[in-house]
Enzyme design. Structure first.
Site, PDB file in Angstrom:
ATOM      1  N   HIS A 122       0.838  -1.206   0.000  1.00 26.27           N
ATOM      2  CA  HIS A 122       0.000   0.000   0.000  1.00 26.27           C
ATOM      3  C   HIS A 122       0.873   1.257   0.000  1.00 26.27           C
ATOM      4  O   HIS A 122       1.836   1.347   0.759  1.00 26.27           O
ATOM      5  CB  HIS A 122      -0.914  -0.008   1.237  1.00 26.27           C
ATOM      6  CG  HIS A 122      -2.017   0.986   1.147  1.00 26.27           C
ATOM      7  ND1 HIS A 122      -1.813   2.337   1.309  1.00 26.27           N
ATOM      8  CD2 HIS A 122      -3.337   0.835   0.883  1.00 26.27           C
ATOM      9  CE1 HIS A 122      -2.960   2.970   1.159  1.00 26.27           C
ATOM     10  NE2 HIS A 122      -3.903   2.081   0.899  1.00 26.27           N
ATOM     11  N   GLU A 124       0.503   4.107   1.270  1.00 27.43           N
ATOM     12  CA  GLU A 124       0.635   4.762   2.586  1.00 27.43           C
ATOM     13  C   GLU A 124       1.758   4.099   3.385  1.00 27.43           C
ATOM     14  O   GLU A 124       2.581   4.779   4.005  1.00 27.43           O
ATOM     15  CB  GLU A 124      -0.677   4.669   3.368  1.00 27.43           C
ATOM     16  CG  GLU A 124      -0.564   5.304   4.750  1.00 27.43           C
ATOM     17  CD  GLU A 124      -1.715   4.958   5.689  1.00 27.43           C
ATOM     18  OE1 GLU A 124      -2.855   4.801   5.220  1.00 27.43           O
ATOM     19  OE2 GLU A 124      -1.453   4.841   6.896  1.00 27.43           O
TER      20      GLU A 124
END
Ligand code: SF4
Length: 281
Positions: A122, A124
């Protein structure tokens, strides 16, 4: 048909803030870019594109203009390369994500090996990890944390969308791995709150409509949890995808939306459902 809209449907705090910042930057005019899509909503990205805001993968070849950093942040190196090119930066990183990045940097500086609880693929998480200057590991679960090596000092940080349960499992596993552990609770409850409310609603209605980008992980999860309880659950991006036959024999319709779904898309869906209801009478 009775139509019930979930109280917590649509934009979370961080996405709302990032989107506002992007539209404000677009209003100012001039060359404006976002590093990656600003949020996981193709309709918001398209609207910004119409206003001249381009989503780019990196800043190679860009030597003027404004670069907007998305709500889930970017890697430290990417931010440095934007700054080194003297481009104007609008940092729309969600403050909760920023906090996780700062904790990783400070843990590393204090000599801790860092364990990030989350999904390694991901963006993030990739951003958070990039702030470590020492050793850093990403683990998705307590079982994965069991396989970590022994460490003198361990610092634990979580991806903002992780469940509290998973963070606890990883911390428990880490207790057997080192002498000193520092844990930062960096979980944001926006996703969990939306899921709990959607579950409650799915238990009360005959048909559920979940609105949000097909590329939005939190919207997909919302649709999954609703479908487990109510097979008559439909995930759509826009009102035009509604099918009148979905509402045959339906008395109550529940509507919810992912954290990256703008209000205007929710309103269009509500209007269309009301229209379909009128046509059926
Ligand atoms: S889900 Fe939470 S951490 Fe992520 S952008 Fe929204 S408010 Fe910020």
């Amino acid at each position: 048909m009775e139509l019930i809209l979930a109280k917590q449907a649509g934009f979370c705090f961080g996405v709302k803030r990032a989107t506002q910042m992007a539209f404000e930057a677009a209003d100012k005019g001039g060359e404006t870019y976002t590093l990656g899509p600003i949020i996981h909503s193709p309709q918001v990205v398209a609207r910004l594109e119409e206003m001249g805001v381009k989503a780019i993968k990196d800043v190679d070849g860009v030597d003027q203009g404004t670069v907007i950093i998305r709500s889930h942040g970017v890697a430290a190196g990417e931010l440095e390369s934007v700054i080194s090119r003297c481009l104007e930066v609008v940092d729309a990183t969600c403050p909760f994500v920023k906090k996780a990045q700062e904790h990783v940097a400070s843990l590393s500086a204090a000599g801790y090996d860092v364990v990030v609880v989350g999904d390694a693929d991901h963006p993030e998480v990739q951003g958070i990890v990039s702030y470590a200057t020492g050793k850093v590991y990403v683990v998705a679960s307590g079982e994965e944390a069991e396989r970590l090596p022994r460490m003198a000092k361990i610092g634990v940080v979580a991806q903002t969308t992780q469940s509290f349960e998973n963070l606890k499992n990883v911390v428990t596993a880490c207790l057997g791995k080192g002498g000193e552990i520092r844990v930062y609770h960096t979980i944001c409850d926006a996703t969990a709150v939306r899921q709990e409310e959607a579950k409650r609603l799915a238990g009360q209605v005959d048909c559920m409509i979940v609105i949000g980008g097909y590329n939005s992980a939190n919207t997909k999860r919302l649709a999954e949890v609703c479908k487990e309880l109510l097979p008559r659950t439909h995930h759509i991006e826009i009102a035009g995808q509604l099918d009148a036959s979905w509402f045959d024999g339906v008395e109550k319709v529940g509507i919810t939306a992912g954290a990256s779904t703008p209000k205007w898309l929710i309103d269009e869906v509500i209007d269309r459902v009301r229209e379909i209801d009128g046509e059926k009478r």
